[in-house]
Enzyme design. Structure first.
Site, short mmCIF file in Angstrom:
data_model
loop_
_atom_site.label_atom_id
_atom_site.label_comp_id
_atom_site.label_asym_id
_atom_site.label_seq_id
_atom_site.Cartn_x
_atom_site.Cartn_y
_atom_site.Cartn_z
N THR A 182 30.79 34.23 34.87
CA THR A 182 31.52 34.77 33.71
C THR A 182 31.37 33.86 32.49
O THR A 182 31.27 32.65 32.63
CB THR A 182 33.02 34.99 34.02
OG1 THR A 182 33.15 36.04 34.94
CG2 THR A 182 33.84 35.31 32.80
N ARG A 210 33.74 47.84 41.43
CA ARG A 210 34.80 46.82 41.45
C ARG A 210 34.97 46.22 40.04
O ARG A 210 34.00 45.92 39.35
CB ARG A 210 34.43 45.72 42.44
CG ARG A 210 35.44 44.55 42.52
CD ARG A 210 34.99 43.39 41.68
NE ARG A 210 35.87 42.22 41.80
CZ ARG A 210 35.77 41.15 41.01
NH1 ARG A 210 34.85 41.10 40.07
NH2 ARG A 210 36.60 40.15 41.15
N GLY A 212 37.03 43.14 37.92
CA GLY A 212 37.83 41.93 38.05
C GLY A 212 38.81 41.76 36.91
O GLY A 212 39.23 42.73 36.27
N THR A 233 38.05 32.36 33.93
CA THR A 233 36.96 32.64 34.86
C THR A 233 37.39 32.19 36.24
O THR A 233 38.12 31.22 36.37
CB THR A 233 35.67 31.90 34.43
OG1 THR A 233 34.68 32.09 35.45
CG2 THR A 233 35.89 30.43 34.21
N GLY A 234 36.95 32.91 37.26
CA GLY A 234 37.34 32.54 38.61
C GLY A 234 37.47 33.76 39.48
O GLY A 234 36.93 34.83 39.15
#
Ligand code: ASP
Length: 312
Positions: A182, A210, A212, A233-234
């Site tokens: 990201t 999907r 996020g 981000t993560g």
């Protein structure tokens, strides 16, 4: 080998408010070695430096925070090393599906998810904000993208050999390589206006469709004109469940926390409990800068009139 998902004590880099403009970018959080295995570290450093320069150039000429974050993220989307735009992570079907969001100091926001044809997803998110009555569009059509005067690209443009090899390895469980990435940017301009932008291909080997946290306002991206601009981000599911970006801003607004305290407590409360790793970048209207992560590593950089630095 370090487990990429292993949580570390939070590491942070902080700059006190200067009262002037500032820009911070990130190129994803994960495990240093496995991220770097896509290519040598020098390439990441120069990619991050180019993105910082693109945003700093806008701010240095007196441009807006929104233009600065957009320019920085476009630079990262065009660079095939980063998980956004060209070179984004691939789904189990081997396709690239992009998510992106922008938000400005006035509380206006635009986002897209599951975009398959926009060359620069962040520009489409901005078009949603500025050119439609909507805040979030899923699967924007090529006609719509072109109708906003933006470029489309064929699916193959986004898919790189390095990402195909990474997907094969992840699906065959031959690697513990970080599945995330990201890119994002936050900025404050010379008039104290903040903005945030985030863009991603999501997690390597994610299911088609999907979505996020990155394009979800309040989860991976958030800005408030009187408080801060945030990009995360993560592991997106945890950032969604913890509504992390909004939680950080809320702790500052309602609990009077400093930016650094707010990020630290939000990570303790919302991410530790979910065993999740990642990172956050933030700026305040006064020019305070924070880069924080509990993953082994995070690609990031900043600029303000006193200096510039890249972390890679
Ligand atoms: N947060 C992104 C997502 O879950 C991935 C990342 O930042 O690494 O889609």
């Amino acid at each position: 080998m370090t487990n990429p998902q292993e949580r570390q004590p939070m590491q942070s880099f902080h700059l006190s408010p200067t009262g002037g403009p500032a820009l911070v970018i990130h190129g994803g959080a994960g495990a240093w070695s496995s991220e770097l295995s896509l290519e040598a570290s020098g390439s990441y450093q120069s990619g991050l430096a180019d993105a910082v320069a693109a945003g700093a150039d806008v701010l240095g000429r007196g441009g807006t925070a929104l233009d600065a974050v957009t320019a920085a993220v476009v630079s990262l989307e065009d660079n095939p090393l980063f998980n956004a735009g060209r070179g984004a992570s691939l789904t189990t079907a081997g396709t690239a599906e992009h998510d992106a969001a922008v938000m400005d100091h006035e509380g206006r926001a635009g986002a897209i998810a599951v975009s398959r044809c926009a060359r620069n997803p962040v520009l489409v998110a901005r078009a949603v904000m500025q050119r439609t009555p909507h805040a979030f569009i899923v699967g924007p059509s090529a006609d719509a993208v072109r109708g906003w005067g933006l470029e489309t690209a064929e699916p193959d443009y986004f898919v790189t050999p390095a990402r195909q090899r990474q997907l094969e390895d992840v699906l065959a469980a031959r690697t513990e390589a970080s599945r995330s990435g990201t890119v994002g940017a936050v900025a404050v301009d010379g008039r104290g206006r903040v903005a945030a932008a985030t863009s991603t291909g999501g997690m390597v080997g994610q299911s088609e469709g999907r979505v996020g946290d990155s394009p979800v306002i309040g989860a991976g991206t958030y800005a408030r004109g009187d408080t801060a601009a945030i990009s995360c981000t993560g592991e997106g599911e945890a950032y969604l469940q913890g509504v992390v970006a909004h939680d950080i801003v809320s702790r500052m607004r309602y609990a009077g926390s400093s930016l650094e305290q707010a990020v630290t407590v939000t990570y303790d409360v919302e991410l530790e409990s979910r065993s999740a790793t990642g990172g956050t970048i933030a700026v305040t209207p006064a020019g305070e800068v924070l880069i924080a992560h509990n993953s082994p590593a995070m690609f990031a950089g900043y600029w303000n009139p006193a200096g510039t630095r890249v972390f890679a």
